[in-house]
Design an enzyme around this catalytic site. Structure first.
Site, PDB file in Angstrom:
ATOM      1  N   CYS A 125     -29.136  26.431-101.604  1.00 15.64           N
ATOM      2  CA  CYS A 125     -29.355  27.887-101.594  1.00 15.64           C
ATOM      3  C   CYS A 125     -29.904  28.391-100.262  1.00 15.64           C
ATOM      4  O   CYS A 125     -29.977  29.596-100.042  1.00 15.64           O
ATOM      5  CB  CYS A 125     -30.273  28.289-102.737  1.00 15.64           C
ATOM      6  SG  CYS A 125     -29.714  27.667-104.323  1.00 15.64           S
ATOM      7  N   HIS A 249     -33.300  34.697-101.027  1.00 17.44           N
ATOM      8  CA  HIS A 249     -32.283  34.118-101.911  1.00 17.44           C
ATOM      9  C   HIS A 249     -32.513  34.642-103.324  1.00 17.44           C
ATOM     10  O   HIS A 249     -33.655  34.716-103.810  1.00 17.44           O
ATOM     11  CB  HIS A 249     -32.376  32.587-101.872  1.00 17.44           C
ATOM     12  CG  HIS A 249     -31.678  31.921-103.010  1.00 17.44           C
ATOM     13  ND1 HIS A 249     -30.378  32.221-103.361  1.00 17.44           N
ATOM     14  CD2 HIS A 249     -32.105  30.982-103.908  1.00 17.44           C
ATOM     15  CE1 HIS A 249     -30.042  31.494-104.410  1.00 17.44           C
ATOM     16  NE2 HIS A 249     -31.068  30.735-104.761  1.00 17.44           N
ATOM     17  N   ASN A 283     -27.504  34.037-109.829  1.00 20.46           N
ATOM     18  CA  ASN A 283     -27.879  33.180-108.694  1.00 20.46           C
ATOM     19  C   ASN A 283     -26.614  32.490-108.188  1.00 20.46           C
ATOM     20  O   ASN A 283     -26.047  31.649-108.874  1.00 20.46           O
ATOM     21  CB  ASN A 283     -28.918  32.162-109.169  1.00 20.46           C
ATOM     22  CG  ASN A 283     -29.333  31.172-108.096  1.00 20.46           C
ATOM     23  OD1 ASN A 283     -28.657  30.992-107.098  1.00 20.46           O
ATOM     24  ND2 ASN A 283     -30.467  30.515-108.323  1.00 20.46           N
TER      25      ASN A 283
HETATM   26  O1  UT7 Z   1     -31.682  28.622-106.661  1.00 17.70           O
HETATM   27  C1  UT7 Z   1     -32.315  27.395-106.405  1.00 17.70           C
HETATM   28  C2  UT7 Z   1     -33.783  27.449-106.596  1.00 17.70           C
HETATM   29  N1  UT7 Z   1     -34.082  27.629-107.992  1.00 17.70           N
HETATM   30  C3  UT7 Z   1     -35.061  28.423-108.376  1.00 17.70           C
HETATM   31  O2  UT7 Z   1     -35.710  29.027-107.543  1.00 17.70           O
HETATM   32  C4  UT7 Z   1     -35.362  28.502-109.847  1.00 17.70           C
HETATM   33  C5  UT7 Z   1     -36.854  28.563-110.090  1.00 17.70           C
HETATM   34  N2  UT7 Z   1     -37.185  28.542-111.522  1.00 17.70           N
HETATM   35  C6  UT7 Z   1     -36.950  29.606-112.330  1.00 17.70           C
HETATM   36  O3  UT7 Z   1     -36.424  30.612-111.915  1.00 17.70           O
HETATM   37  C7  UT7 Z   1     -37.459  29.508-113.762  1.00 17.70           C
HETATM   38  O4  UT7 Z   1     -38.292  28.393-113.882  1.00 17.70           O
HETATM   39  C8  UT7 Z   1     -36.306  29.416-114.819  1.00 17.70           C
HETATM   40  C9  UT7 Z   1     -35.576  30.742-114.866  1.00 17.70           C
HETATM   41  C10 UT7 Z   1     -35.359  28.284-114.458  1.00 17.70           C
HETATM   42  C11 UT7 Z   1     -36.901  29.163-116.204  1.00 17.70           C
HETATM   43  O5  UT7 Z   1     -37.845  30.170-116.524  1.00 17.70           O
HETATM   44  P1  UT7 Z   1     -39.324  29.785-116.992  1.00 17.70           P
HETATM   45  O6  UT7 Z   1     -39.996  31.052-117.205  1.00 17.70           O
HETATM   46  O7  UT7 Z   1     -39.902  28.850-115.962  1.00 17.70           O
HETATM   47  O8  UT7 Z   1     -39.042  29.060-118.353  1.00 17.70           O
HETATM   48  P2  UT7 Z   1     -39.474  27.586-118.838  1.00 17.70           P
HETATM   49  O9  UT7 Z   1     -38.482  26.595-118.329  1.00 17.70           O
HETATM   50  O10 UT7 Z   1     -40.913  27.375-118.527  1.00 17.70           O
HETATM   51  O11 UT7 Z   1     -39.345  27.719-120.384  1.00 17.70           O
HETATM   52  C12 UT7 Z   1     -40.204  28.573-121.159  1.00 17.70           C
HETATM   53  C13 UT7 Z   1     -39.727  28.594-122.569  1.00 17.70           C
HETATM   54  C14 UT7 Z   1     -39.442  27.217-123.136  1.00 17.70           C
HETATM   55  O12 UT7 Z   1     -39.736  27.259-124.530  1.00 17.70           O
HETATM   56  P3  UT7 Z   1     -41.111  26.649-125.098  1.00 17.70           P
HETATM   57  O13 UT7 Z   1     -41.104  25.209-124.709  1.00 17.70           O
HETATM   58  O14 UT7 Z   1     -42.192  27.429-124.425  1.00 17.70           O
HETATM   59  O15 UT7 Z   1     -41.007  26.891-126.559  1.00 17.70           O
HETATM   60  C15 UT7 Z   1     -37.972  27.044-122.948  1.00 17.70           C
HETATM   61  O16 UT7 Z   1     -37.389  26.147-123.866  1.00 17.70           O
HETATM   62  O17 UT7 Z   1     -38.467  29.300-122.620  1.00 17.70           O
HETATM   63  C16 UT7 Z   1     -37.486  28.457-123.216  1.00 17.70           C
HETATM   64  N3  UT7 Z   1     -36.196  28.761-122.553  1.00 17.70           N
HETATM   65  C17 UT7 Z   1     -35.402  29.730-122.984  1.00 17.70           C
HETATM   66  N4  UT7 Z   1     -35.503  30.604-123.998  1.00 17.70           N
HETATM   67  C18 UT7 Z   1     -34.501  31.498-124.145  1.00 17.70           C
HETATM   68  C19 UT7 Z   1     -35.652  28.148-121.477  1.00 17.70           C
HETATM   69  N5  UT7 Z   1     -34.484  28.725-121.180  1.00 17.70           N
HETATM   70  C20 UT7 Z   1     -34.304  29.711-122.105  1.00 17.70           C
HETATM   71  C21 UT7 Z   1     -33.280  30.646-122.328  1.00 17.70           C
HETATM   72  N6  UT7 Z   1     -33.422  31.514-123.350  1.00 17.70           N
HETATM   73  N7  UT7 Z   1     -32.180  30.724-121.540  1.00 17.70           N
END
Ligand code: UT7
Length: 327
Positions: A125, A249, A283
């Site tokens: 990215c 990005h 993204n």
């Molecule tokens: O482009 C390259 C560089 N990449 C980045 O910069 C990405 C950086 N990371 C992010 O943008 C975020 O971490 C994500 C968008 C990937 C994920 O968001 P988050 O707020 O960090 O979510 P999480 O992975 O901490 O998950 C929180 C909760 C979990 O449930 P529990 O364990 O709290 O019950 C996940 O299972 O949200 C759940 N979850 C979802 N729920 C609904 C994860 N994905 C989803 C989803 N829909 N799509």
């Protein structure tokens, strides 16, 4: 003793600028509700946690190289430059279906650029900012005349469609910039680096699907990337208050906003325009920055002569940024 020959070196122009910009996205719009029909997610979760409203997915027969050809051709048309005037093509990407052949040579051929230097560049990215830095320095060294940099990705090929953590974020598209000599500096020095110790935070499982430790990448991006953007300003002799347009990005709208907040805490203006292209594009990795710039120029939110600060970050982990003058 015989006289040893000395090598002759070239010297290019002192300054470069972006001469033209172009982009393309697939026609197929995929909403959050569309995704919630095939996986356990919701429009609300995606908007709140990532900021995406909809994104574009390419059809099966719509390839990375097809999108790159369109974006590259549009950048040339925007600059009013004939393909015959380009001698180098750099194609940042990380989603070519296989490493051989590269994308750059075939894309250049289809655009009508005759026997250019052509290579792909993988800094994920951060790829577009890396490519722009290399392009500018090639010209300044006298190695190239005009360089076409095309960030293009078909991320839907690299995402498990049932993996809700990644399938909601990534999307497809391409964005390009033509770089050439300039009397006034239009591209500041690139500031780049990497954190290879964090290699395991984003990678492809069995060369197939992207895996990322979302939370740790999120923390890294929200703490480490604003200082890189500030270093890019310093390298160009600018202050945060000089920035008219900020294009990080487009990984996650919350990351974009966190970077903008940190820059404002260092003196960036409240009226600095901040790219939010992720809302309707998702993204798109190395395509996200040039695509956002193209969309913002079309919308009039980035204007000719504006100081634009760009910063890319992603797998590697890799990062790069520079200030440019908007064409
Ligand atoms: O482009 C390259 C560089 N990449 C980045 O910069 C990405 C950086 N990371 C992010 O943008 C975020 O971490 C994500 C968008 C990937 C994920 O968001 P988050 O707020 O960090 O979510 P999480 O992975 O901490 O998950 C929180 C909760 C979990 O449930 P529990 O364990 O709290 O019950 C996940 O299972 O949200 C759940 N979850 C979802 N729920 C609904 C994860 N994905 C989803 C989803 N829909 N799509």
């Amino acid at each position: 003793m015989t006289d040893r020959p000395t090598l002759r070196l070239k010297q290019g122009p002192t300054a470069t600028r972006v001469l033209g910009v172009g982009s393309t996205q697939p026609d197929r719009v995929v909403t959050n509700d569309d995704l919630s029909e095939i996986m356990d997610t919701s429009d609300q979760w995606i908007r709140d946690r990532v900021g995406i409203i909809e994104r574009r997915f390419a059809e099966k027969d719509e390839l990375l190289v097809d999108m790159a050809v369109t974006a590259g051709s549009r950048a040339l048309a925007d600059a009013g430059v004939d393909p015959s005037e380009v001698d180098t093509v750099i194609l940042p990407n990380c989603t070519m279906p296989s490493p051989i052949p590269n994308a750059a040579a075939q894309v250049a051929d289809r655009i009508g650029i005759s026997s250019p230097g052509a290579f792909d560049l993988n800094a994920a990215c951060a790829g577009f900012c890396y490519g722009l830095g290399v392009a500018s320095d090639l010209i300044r060294a006298g190695s190239s005349g005009q360089v076409l940099v095309i960030g293009a990705e078909k991320l839907t090929d690299a995402v498990d469609p049932t993996d809700r953590a990644n399938a909601i974020i990534f999307a497809d598209g391409a964005g390009a910039a033509l770089v050439g000599a300039s009397e006034e500096p239009g591209i500041g020095p690139v500031v780049w680096g990497s954190a290879g110790d964090l290699v395991d935070s984003i990678y492809m499982r069995e060369h197939k699907y992207i895996y990322q430790e979302g939370q740790s990448v999120f923390r890294w991006a929200t703490t480490r990337i604003a200082p890189i953007a500030i270093r890019a300003l310093e390298a160009a002799g600018l202050e945060p208050s000089d920035v008219d347009v900020l294009i990080p990005h487009q990984a996650n709208l919350r990351i974009v906003e966190a970077i903008a907040k940190k820059l404002r805490a260092k003196g960036a203006r409240e009226d600095m325009v901040v790219a939010d292209d992720i809302k309707y594009s998702g993204n798109t990795s190395s395509a996200s920055i040039p695509m956002a710039l193209d969309h913002m120029r079309a919308a009039g939110t980035a204007k000719k002569g504006d100081v634009v600060l760009m910063v890319g970050f992603g797998a590697g982990l890799s990062y790069a940024g520079q200030a440019i003058i908007c064409p």
